[in-house]
Design a protein around this motif. Structure first.
Motif, PDB file in Angstrom:
ATOM      1  N   UNK A   1      50.320  18.761  47.613  1.00  0.00           N
ATOM      2  CA  UNK A   1      51.116  19.657  48.455  1.00  0.00           C
ATOM      3  C   UNK A   1      52.588  19.627  48.052  1.00  0.00           C
ATOM      4  N   UNK A   2      53.078  18.469  47.672  1.00  0.00           N
ATOM      5  CA  UNK A   2      54.492  18.361  47.307  1.00  0.00           C
ATOM      6  C   UNK A   2      54.811  19.258  46.112  1.00  0.00           C
ATOM      7  N   UNK A   3      54.009  19.168  45.062  1.00  0.00           N
ATOM      8  CA  UNK A   3      54.277  20.004  43.896  1.00  0.00           C
ATOM      9  C   UNK A   3      53.863  21.444  44.158  1.00  0.00           C
ATOM     10  N   UNK A   4      52.710  21.653  44.795  1.00  0.00           N
ATOM     11  CA  UNK A   4      52.212  23.014  44.982  1.00  0.00           C
ATOM     12  C   UNK A   4      53.080  23.834  45.914  1.00  0.00           C
ATOM     13  N   UNK A   5      53.358  23.316  47.100  1.00  0.00           N
ATOM     14  CA  UNK A   5      54.128  24.081  48.085  1.00  0.00           C
ATOM     15  C   UNK A   5      55.555  24.331  47.611  1.00  0.00           C
ATOM     16  N   UNK A   6      56.205  23.312  47.096  1.00  0.00           N
ATOM     17  CA  UNK A   6      57.600  23.461  46.698  1.00  0.00           C
ATOM     18  C   UNK A   6      57.744  24.325  45.449  1.00  0.00           C
ATOM     19  N   UNK A   7      56.857  24.137  44.494  1.00  0.00           N
ATOM     20  CA  UNK A   7      56.896  24.933  43.271  1.00  0.00           C
ATOM     21  C   UNK A   7      56.704  26.420  43.590  1.00  0.00           C
ATOM     22  N   UNK A   8      55.709  26.737  44.404  1.00  0.00           N
ATOM     23  CA  UNK A   8      55.442  28.136  44.748  1.00  0.00           C
ATOM     24  C   UNK A   8      56.585  28.710  45.575  1.00  0.00           C
ATOM     25  N   UNK A   9      57.152  27.909  46.473  1.00  0.00           N
ATOM     26  CA  UNK A   9      58.282  28.388  47.274  1.00  0.00           C
ATOM     27  C   UNK A   9      59.461  28.770  46.394  1.00  0.00           C
ATOM     28  N   UNK A  10      59.765  27.926  45.407  1.00  0.00           N
ATOM     29  CA  UNK A  10      60.855  28.250  44.486  1.00  0.00           C
ATOM     30  C   UNK A  10      60.537  29.467  43.646  1.00  0.00           C
ATOM     31  N   UNK A  11      59.288  29.579  43.215  1.00  0.00           N
ATOM     32  CA  UNK A  11      58.853  30.727  42.420  1.00  0.00           C
ATOM     33  C   UNK A  11      59.039  32.022  43.200  1.00  0.00           C
ATOM     34  N   UNK A  12      58.547  32.073  44.425  1.00  0.00           N
ATOM     35  CA  UNK A  12      58.655  33.296  45.237  1.00  0.00           C
ATOM     36  C   UNK A  12      60.108  33.629  45.522  1.00  0.00           C
ATOM     37  N   UNK A  13      60.922  32.606  45.811  1.00  0.00           N
ATOM     38  CA  UNK A  13      62.312  32.863  46.164  1.00  0.00           C
ATOM     39  C   UNK A  13      63.096  33.428  44.988  1.00  0.00           C
TER      40      UNK A  13
END
Length: 386
Positions: free
Chosen positions: A218-230
């Motif tokens: 979750x740490x890598x998945x959620x944060x990585x995707x959040x940065x990608x979308x932003x």
């Protein structure tokens, strides 16, 4: 955690390079927080922030998603091409592996020397075997492990393995997801990016920490995707002066709110509630990227940019420097806890970490990257090297 931002977009994002050294030093201080609390009564004034230094990893992961979207999102989303994918993986490999492998060899010798000498290892690995070494060398060690506790011989290296997994799936991820993101209204993108962090936050609150089994996914998945979308929110607004003006005050305000959450949770004695601040990291990154005011100029200053450039190496070397000092505290009287030597030592440790990290970058990371990028590309026009 190794990206250095380059002028690959209409706006040069030096400020995002600069903030990387803050993330790295935040993690460094987090790992010596107990020592600082013992040695300095004044530590209580910074404890509400330093005690959450593990969130420097989340900041790195959000930055990685943002930067990869900037550098490769559009290029890799046009159509699946093995040449483009292989170039992307090679670019990531030459950025990560040389410094990582160098430090791994050093820490292998360190742990082996302690074992042979029958000296108590301050942070003994749970599996000091050839098989573990090979899995670490290949940067895949975290993939089938539920937690990172003493898994990697260089403590923070588990995050490199997690990020390599994100790099592996990124070409297919962006090929599928970007076409969907392009149809989302601009106003909904920051909402989506923030919402992406919610599973991590809820898991952390319910389970009590960031280190429960499989939370690393979750740490890598959620944060990585959040940065990608932003990033795509940034992409649509980066040339709008109104957005730049808004970001000028939004960045410091959101950052202050982030810190206020940490302080409030610390004072309330409910540490896990501070992790709700993770939801603000994508906004902090995008407002800094859009800002053209004082905050951006500060983080774009040469010392910050140099620090951000070497931050990956700084991150890699910090535990191999801290652990020997911990060992010396038990064998050298004038470095024992509570002594003047210990106080001076823990004040100088972050400085030594930065200097050693710079040396690793100067003599290993950067020369190796330049040497390896000179190899023939799988397809010259497919993707630029970093």
């Amino acid at each position: 955690m190794s990206e250095t931002l380059r002028d690959e977009s209409p706006a040069k994002l030096d400020a995002l390079t600069g903030i990387r050294i803050i993330a790295a030093l935040w993690v460094v201080l987090f790992h010596i927080r107990g020592n600082l609390a013992t040695e300095f009564e004044a530590y209580r004034y910074v404890a509400p922030v330093v005690d959450y230094g593990e969130l420097g990893v989340e900041l790195f992961f959000v930055l990685s998603g943002f930067v990869l979207a900037l550098a490769y999102g559009r290029r890799l989303s046009r159509a699946w091409q093995w040449s483009s994918t292989l170039n992307f993986w090679w670019a990531r490999f030459i950025r990560l592996w040389p410094a990582y492998a160098t430090v791994l060899v050093v820490v292998s010798a360190w742990h082996a020397a302690l074992s042979i000498s029958h000296i108590s290892d301050p942070v003994a690995p749970r599996d000091f075997s050839l098989g573990s070494f090979v899995r670490q060398l290949l940067m895949i060690v975290q993939w089938n492990e539920p937690d990172s506790d003493r898994l990697t011989w260089n403590g923070p290296a588990w995050t490199v393995s997690a990020e390599v997994l994100a790099y592996l799936v990124f070409p297919l991820f962006t090929l599928v997801v970007l076409r969907w993101v392009d149809h989302i209204p601009t106003y909904a993108l920051p909402v989506l990016a923030t919402a992406t962090t919610v599973p991590l936050i809820l898991s952390t609150i319910v389970r009590g920490s960031l280190y429960e089994p499989w939370t690393w996914v979750l740490r890598i998945g959620c944060c990585f995707v959040a940065g990608y979308v932003m990033f795509f929110f940034y992409e649509r607004l980066r040339n709008q002066q109104a957005a730049q003006r808004a970001a000028r005050w939004a960045f410091p305000l959101v950052t202050l709110l982030f810190l206020a959450i940490l302080v409030a949770a610390h004072r309330a004695g409910v540490h896990v509630w501070g992790f709700t601040a993770i939801a603000l990291l994508p906004t902090i990154i995008v407002t800094l990227a859009l800002d053209r005011g004082p905050s951006s100029r500060i983080f774009s200053a040469r010392p910050f940019v140099i620090g951000g450039t070497v931050s990956y190496s700084v991150y890699l070397v910090h535990m191999p420097i801290i652990e020997p000092f911990w060992l010396l505290q038990g064998t050298v009287a004038w470095l024992a806890p509570g002594t003047t030597g210990a106080k001076i030592g823990f004040l100088l440790l972050p400085v030594l970490v930065v200097l050693t990290g710079y040396a690793l970058w100067r003599f290993v990371e950067e020369p190796a990257r330049k040497a390896l990028r000179s190899r023939p590309s799988f397809h010259r026009s497919a993707l630029p090297h970093p």
